[in-house]
Design an enzyme around this catalytic site. Structure first.
Site: not given
Ligand code: FES
Length: 127
Positions: A35, A37, A104, A60
């Site tokens: 992603c 991030d 994540c 996120c």
């Protein structure tokens, strides 16, 4: 929209230990290839234990909850104990993460491990 456990929501709304350590003993930065991030962990080491753990997370909600949980799990642990924190143990402590959010949880453990490696590398270098 993924369904988060109460624990994830709680850590997301009230993340612990957010911030930066001014003169850290180790820093670990990782990016999530899925992603984009980013997460950075800062550690302070005393007598081979994590005396302080902080982080900055640009990611996120799950990544924020993960970093908060990793900081709590790592605080006060020896470096070897902290290296045993894995994405799976973090997700378990958070009472699970939705399948499509599991990537994540990789960031937190990776960034922490990198910060410990950074500290050990500097120490070896005679710092
Ligand atoms: Fe990027 Fe969760 S979507 S870390």
């Amino acid at each position: 929209m993924p369904v988060y456990s109460d624990k994830v929501m709680e850590h997301f709304m009230h993340p612990r230990n957010v911030g930066e350590i001014e003169t850290p003993d180790g820093v670990g930065e990782v990016g999530n290839p899925i992603c984009g991030d980013m997460m950075t962990f800062y550690i302070k080491v005393k007598d081979n234990r994590l005396a302080d753990v902080k982080y900055k997370t640009f990611g996120c909600g799950a990544a924020i909850a993960v970093s908060s949980m990793v900081s709590e799990m790592a605080m006060g642990k020896t470096l070897d104990e902290a290296l045993k924190i894995t994405p799976r143990t973090v997700a378990d402590e958070l009472e699970g993460l939705p399948q499509n959010k599991f990537h994540c949880s990789n960031l937190g453990a990776q960034a922490l491990h990198k910060a410990i490696q950074d500290y050990r590398g500097k120490k070896k270098g005679g710092k």
